[in-house]
Design a protein around this motif. Structure first.
Motif, mmCIF file in Angstrom:
data_model
loop_
_atom_site.group_PDB
_atom_site.id
_atom_site.type_symbol
_atom_site.label_atom_id
_atom_site.label_comp_id
_atom_site.label_asym_id
_atom_site.label_seq_id
_atom_site.Cartn_x
_atom_site.Cartn_y
_atom_site.Cartn_z
ATOM 1 N N UNK A 3 0.643 -1.126 -0.010
ATOM 2 C CA UNK A 3 -0.002 0.055 -0.097
ATOM 3 C C UNK A 3 1.006 1.136 0.086
ATOM 4 N N UNK A 4 1.903 1.205 0.833
ATOM 5 C CA UNK A 4 2.666 2.440 0.864
ATOM 6 C C UNK A 4 3.743 2.576 -0.490
ATOM 7 N N UNK A 5 3.912 1.399 -1.079
ATOM 8 C CA UNK A 5 4.859 1.709 -2.209
ATOM 9 C C UNK A 5 4.049 2.161 -3.316
ATOM 10 N N UNK A 6 2.688 1.800 -3.302
ATOM 11 C CA UNK A 6 1.928 2.515 -4.373
ATOM 12 C C UNK A 6 1.425 3.564 -4.154
ATOM 13 N N UNK A 7 1.229 4.008 -3.042
ATOM 14 C CA UNK A 7 1.023 5.376 -2.594
ATOM 15 C C UNK A 7 2.473 6.435 -3.089
ATOM 16 N N UNK A 8 3.470 5.889 -2.773
ATOM 17 C CA UNK A 8 4.774 6.773 -3.009
ATOM 18 C C UNK A 8 4.921 6.681 -4.542
ATOM 19 N N UNK A 22 5.349 10.571 -5.440
ATOM 20 C CA UNK A 22 6.829 10.889 -5.867
ATOM 21 C C UNK A 22 6.858 11.808 -6.816
ATOM 22 N N UNK A 23 6.305 11.754 -8.073
ATOM 23 C CA UNK A 23 6.731 12.778 -9.090
ATOM 24 C C UNK A 23 6.101 14.132 -8.683
ATOM 25 N N UNK A 24 5.277 14.413 -7.686
ATOM 26 C CA UNK A 24 4.848 15.613 -7.195
ATOM 27 C C UNK A 24 5.870 16.153 -6.004
ATOM 28 N N UNK A 25 6.357 15.282 -5.228
ATOM 29 C CA UNK A 25 7.044 15.320 -4.019
ATOM 30 C C UNK A 25 8.539 15.539 -4.325
ATOM 31 N N UNK A 26 9.039 14.552 -4.971
ATOM 32 C CA UNK A 26 10.579 14.470 -5.185
ATOM 33 C C UNK A 26 11.408 14.311 -3.958
ATOM 34 N N UNK A 27 10.646 13.087 -3.153
ATOM 35 C CA UNK A 27 11.397 13.202 -1.659
ATOM 36 C C UNK A 27 12.536 12.039 -1.799
ATOM 37 N N UNK A 28 12.474 11.253 -2.775
ATOM 38 C CA UNK A 28 13.447 10.005 -2.460
ATOM 39 C C UNK A 28 14.498 10.363 -3.772
ATOM 40 N N UNK A 29 15.764 10.044 -3.321
ATOM 41 C CA UNK A 29 16.947 9.826 -4.130
ATOM 42 C C UNK A 29 16.977 8.616 -4.731
ATOM 43 N N UNK A 30 16.862 7.549 -3.794
ATOM 44 C CA UNK A 30 16.796 6.069 -4.114
ATOM 45 C C UNK A 30 15.448 5.432 -3.791
ATOM 46 N N UNK A 31 14.444 4.967 -4.647
ATOM 47 C CA UNK A 31 13.251 4.272 -3.950
ATOM 48 C C UNK A 31 13.508 2.916 -4.358
ATOM 49 N N UNK A 32 13.621 1.999 -3.291
ATOM 50 C CA UNK A 32 13.736 0.524 -3.589
ATOM 51 C C UNK A 32 12.551 -0.377 -3.172
ATOM 52 N N UNK A 33 11.553 -0.144 -3.982
ATOM 53 C CA UNK A 33 10.262 -0.924 -3.399
ATOM 54 C C UNK A 33 10.449 -2.498 -3.365
#
Length: 64
Positions: free
Chosen positions: A31-36, A40-51
């Motif tokens: 659920x949190x991966x799908x939300x991220x 994420x395109x709006x927030x730009x919070x992650x440098x590396x996202x490792x679902x």
């Protein structure tokens, strides 16, 4: 449980539901991966996202 509802639960409440087996670690993580992925395109919070790694850890936690 919808992802919006899950996203706004406190960590304490998520932990209680995990212990009661009302939620699974994989369900929470997915659920949190799908939300991220959606936000994420709006927030730009992650440098590396490792679902994939997160799901692997959730599966391991569920087995334990």
């Amino acid at each position: 449980m919808g992802d919006a509802e899950l996203a706004y639960l406190s960590l304490d409440e998520v932990a209680k539901r995990l212990r009661a087996r009302d939620l699974s670690p994989v369900e929470v993580t997915q659920t949190m991966i799908e939300r991220t992925e959606r936000l994420e395109p709006l927030l730009g919070a992650y440098i590396t996202f490792t679902p994939e790694a997160a799901l692997e850890d959730a599966r391991r936690a569920e087995r334990e």
